[in-house]
Every structure is written in C-alpha cells, then in structure tokens.
Design a protein around this motif. Structure first.
Motif, PDB file in Angstrom:
ATOM      1  N   SER A  80      -2.632   8.645   7.896  1.00 51.56           N
ATOM      2  CA  SER A  80      -3.342   7.794   6.916  1.00 51.56           C
ATOM      3  C   SER A  80      -2.778   7.375   5.749  1.00 51.56           C
ATOM      4  O   SER A  80      -2.679   6.102   5.243  1.00 51.56           O
ATOM      5  CB  SER A  80      -4.501   8.493   6.682  1.00 51.56           C
ATOM      6  OG  SER A  80      -5.738   8.690   7.436  1.00 51.56           O
ATOM      7  N   HIS A  81      -1.998   8.234   4.782  1.00 47.92           N
ATOM      8  CA  HIS A  81      -1.396   7.877   3.932  1.00 47.92           C
ATOM      9  C   HIS A  81      -0.290   6.931   4.009  1.00 47.92           C
ATOM     10  O   HIS A  81       0.018   5.820   3.185  1.00 47.92           O
ATOM     11  CB  HIS A  81      -0.649   9.105   3.172  1.00 47.92           C
ATOM     12  CG  HIS A  81      -1.849   9.932   2.467  1.00 47.92           C
ATOM     13  ND1 HIS A  81      -2.702   9.734   1.400  1.00 47.92           N
ATOM     14  CD2 HIS A  81      -2.152  11.361   2.741  1.00 47.92           C
ATOM     15  CE1 HIS A  81      -3.473  10.662   1.146  1.00 47.92           C
ATOM     16  NE2 HIS A  81      -3.048  11.625   2.034  1.00 47.92           N
ATOM     17  N   ALA A  82       0.496   7.363   5.260  1.00 44.57           N
ATOM     18  CA  ALA A  82       1.661   6.536   5.482  1.00 44.57           C
ATOM     19  C   ALA A  82       1.450   4.766   5.708  1.00 44.57           C
ATOM     20  O   ALA A  82       1.915   3.981   5.403  1.00 44.57           O
ATOM     21  CB  ALA A  82       2.432   7.129   6.719  1.00 44.57           C
ATOM     22  N   ILE A  83       0.212   4.796   6.866  1.00 47.38           N
ATOM     23  CA  ILE A  83      -0.374   3.452   6.967  1.00 47.38           C
ATOM     24  C   ILE A  83      -0.733   2.632   5.781  1.00 47.38           C
ATOM     25  O   ILE A  83      -0.580   1.568   5.800  1.00 47.38           O
ATOM     26  CB  ILE A  83      -1.519   3.610   8.311  1.00 47.38           C
ATOM     27  CG1 ILE A  83      -0.661   4.103   9.750  1.00 47.38           C
ATOM     28  CG2 ILE A  83      -1.973   2.382   8.479  1.00 47.38           C
ATOM     29  CD1 ILE A  83       0.337   3.422  10.181  1.00 47.38           C
ATOM     30  N   ALA A  84      -1.418   3.333   5.092  1.00 48.51           N
ATOM     31  CA  ALA A  84      -1.936   2.766   3.686  1.00 48.51           C
ATOM     32  C   ALA A  84      -0.528   2.090   3.119  1.00 48.51           C
ATOM     33  O   ALA A  84      -0.626   0.834   2.647  1.00 48.51           O
ATOM     34  CB  ALA A  84      -2.488   3.914   2.658  1.00 48.51           C
ATOM     35  N   ARG A  85       0.525   2.908   3.074  1.00 46.47           N
ATOM     36  CA  ARG A  85       1.684   2.354   2.331  1.00 46.47           C
ATOM     37  C   ARG A  85       2.203   1.205   3.039  1.00 46.47           C
ATOM     38  O   ARG A  85       2.504   0.172   2.661  1.00 46.47           O
ATOM     39  CB  ARG A  85       2.613   3.456   2.059  1.00 46.47           C
ATOM     40  CG  ARG A  85       3.640   3.224   1.083  1.00 46.47           C
ATOM     41  CD  ARG A  85       4.949   2.448   1.581  1.00 46.47           C
ATOM     42  NE  ARG A  85       5.983   2.928   1.261  1.00 46.47           N
ATOM     43  CZ  ARG A  85       7.262   2.513   1.601  1.00 46.47           C
ATOM     44  NH1 ARG A  85       7.179   1.409   2.463  1.00 46.47           N
ATOM     45  NH2 ARG A  85       8.465   2.760   1.057  1.00 46.47           N
ATOM     46  N   LEU A  86       2.351   1.330   4.313  1.00 48.14           N
ATOM     47  CA  LEU A  86       2.915   0.331   5.106  1.00 48.14           C
ATOM     48  C   LEU A  86       2.011  -0.826   5.133  1.00 48.14           C
ATOM     49  O   LEU A  86       2.422  -2.230   5.088  1.00 48.14           O
ATOM     50  CB  LEU A  86       3.255   0.860   6.717  1.00 48.14           C
ATOM     51  CG  LEU A  86       4.066   1.717   6.909  1.00 48.14           C
ATOM     52  CD1 LEU A  86       4.294   2.504   8.286  1.00 48.14           C
ATOM     53  CD2 LEU A  86       5.397   1.282   6.411  1.00 48.14           C
TER      54      LEU A  86
END
Lengths: 167, 167
Positions: A80-86
């Motif tokens: 979730s956090h990673a996709i938010a960043r991407l």
DNA sequence: CCCAGCTTGTTTAAACTTCAAGAACAGGGC
DNA sequence: GCCCTGTTCTTGAAGTTTAAACAAGCTGGG
C-alpha cells in the motif's frame, strides 16, 4: 575468523558457519549494490522496481493488490505504501475492481513502462556482472535449485497444495 | 511465469530468469522469516543480532565502530543508529579509544551477552530448519562456494589485495 | 610548524518498513 | 434479511535505513 572461545553461544558447525556467513555477506552486499544502482538510475529502490516488473508482465499491465503483494513476497501494508509512492511518481495508478468493491488494481502507466524500459538494461547488466558472469553454468543451475528449495520451504501456505492429508 | 510479450524490457534468458527469481524469492523470504523470529524472541532485527554476534567473538567483546561496520557490511551511519538503540537496551556500551580520540569502541555488555546466549539456540534452529536441513551436503558446499564468489566480487576494495598489476 | 586533505563517527531529515488497528465489503448459515 | 466470520486494503505511529552534511581528530608534505 572468530576465536572459538567458551562463552560463545551455541552455533553452527565450522563448515555451516562458513556457508552461512558467506550467504549473509553476499546477499547483503548484492542487495545494497542493486539498491544503490537503481536508486541512482531509476530513482527507486530495488523492491519498487520489482513491482513495476511484475506489473509489466501481467495481462493489461495490472494486478490486484493482494496478487502483487504475494508475487513480490511483501506484505499488503508495505505494498500500500509503495504503490502510494509510485502513484505519486505517476508510474502506477489505481483502479477499483468492478467485481469486488474492496478490491483495487495497481496498473502500470505508460510513464511507468517508460521508466522501466529505460532502466532495465542497466539493471540487467548489474545483475549479470555481480552474479551470472561470475558463476559457471553448473553453479548457476545449482544456485537455482538451492534457492527454489529454500523458497518453497518458507512459502506461506499455498491453496492446500501442501495438505495432502486433506484429500 | 510471465508471458514474453514484445513490450517487455530487455531481460535475462529464460534460465537465468528462473534462477534470479528463485534467488530473490528465497532471500527475501528467509530474511523476513529470520527478522520476525528474532523480533519475537530477542526483540531486535536480524542485523542487530549479527552485531552482537560479531562483538561476542571479538577480543574483549569490543570492536571499533568502523571495524564492526565493515565486518557486518553496513554503513557507519547505520551502525551509529543501531548502536544507539542497542545501548538504550543496555546490551552494548561505548568507550573512547585511547589511541585515537575520534575513535569509539562498541562493547558487548553482560546483559547483551546474556540476551545473545538465550536467543542463539532458537535462531540457529531457525537457520537450520530453513536452510541446512533442506540441502544435501553437496548443495551446502556449492552454496558456500557460490556465495563467496559473489561476495568477493562486491567487496569494497580491500588493501590492494586485488591489484596484482600494482606489484 | 602548518594546513589541506583524509578518516572517524555522529547527526539531521526524508524515505522506507513494520505492526497493530480499523473501515469496508464478501460469503455463508440461520 | 441479519449476523458472523473472513478477506481486502488502508492508515498512523513507531522503528529502521539512507543520504548528505558536519565536527573533530589525524596525517603528511612543504
């Protein structure tokens, strides 16, 4: 390297110890190496790059969050956090799943594919230089077998495939 | 696993790809597994545990910060933070180096040694169960050789040992 | 001696990961 | 329908890592 003094905690055999330390050194050095290479060339850590790769190979360049998390071997939270960043980078976008209102697709954007295609060659070179070019074909084969065994043993259980006593 | 569609970036051969993915899966699963095991049983991540191990094997249970950072393959910065945390737990203490006023020793305390000795058996079991018990002796040997080759190739250069053209 | 340049170790802030909790929906039995 | 349980995904806070900048001590050539 270490003196075998008597206050030392129970540990592995000499041989096992050598193998284990070599493993730890190699894996941390390689991970760090690739992280730096990708941070420099693609502005993202290795794990994030792996997510883009997975998406690029999926039909319609999209995957459900849970699928992506499982194939990348990370938690849903981390994803979730990673996709938010991407997403903030414009390399991935989200879309609701029509058949399950809880669901979300992560979708690789054109910009994301672009970044991927531009940085892939350099990354592949780095992997080759650090790993494949140093090993004989026999060693490569061996490494593959070993790593598959280890991964299989740690895999969070899979759709009853390993519950033969249930059939 | 992936379909080989034409928009896919330049990548490894089929065989290499299988090896590389197995490697990534196995190493991330194992690292996560050990991190959780140690977080649960010893209240610290795997890397921190490794620092205590190194210290426990050093003469007088102490090492200079830079030595420790190098043998654990982490940056000095990361080590500073880690030691600060371990110090707060009472497992490590610092001491000034008499011969170099910039220097600091990290020293394993009795409490630290205690924690180490109490958690080592469980950790060793976890390593055995996940790795050694799944591999034949031949595979263990092979793994050791492979990892030494890889580690050596990535080692930040060492005291001219790899500059034979300089002699 | 002196000082430019290197080494040692720390610090700051930003980025990333983990953990626990929680909101929202799905599926099944009553 | 209605509850119960499980799944999907997100959130916020705490902990860890990174990158860059820094203070302080060492070192060697002039």
């Amino acid at each position: 390297m270490g003196s075998m003094n008597s206050r030392e905690p129970q540990w592995l055999s000499e041989d096992e110890q050598r193998v284990w330390r070599a493993y730890l050194h190699a894996t941390t050095l390689l991970e760090d190496h690739l992280d730096r290479q990708l941070q420099r060339d693609a502005k993202m850590p290795h794990v994030y790059f792996g997510l883009l790769v997975q998406l690029s190979e999926a039909p319609r360049r999209r995957l459900r969050m849970t699928e992506l998390a499982m194939s990348a071997k990370i938690t849903r939270s981390r994803l979730s956090h990673a996709i938010a960043r991407l997403e903030k980078n414009g390399w991935v976008r989200r879309e609701d799943c029509p058949s399950d209102k809880r669901g979300q697709f992560a979708i690789l954007t054109d910009e994301g594919l672009d970044v991927l295609e531009k940085s892939a060659p350099g990354h592949v070179s780095a992997v080759r230089a650090a790993l494949f070019e140093r090993l004989t074909p026999q060693q490569q084969k061996s490494l593959g077998e070993i790593m598959m065994i280890v991964a299989e043993g740690l895999q969070p259980k899979e759709a009853g495939a390993d519950l033969p006593w249930l059939r």
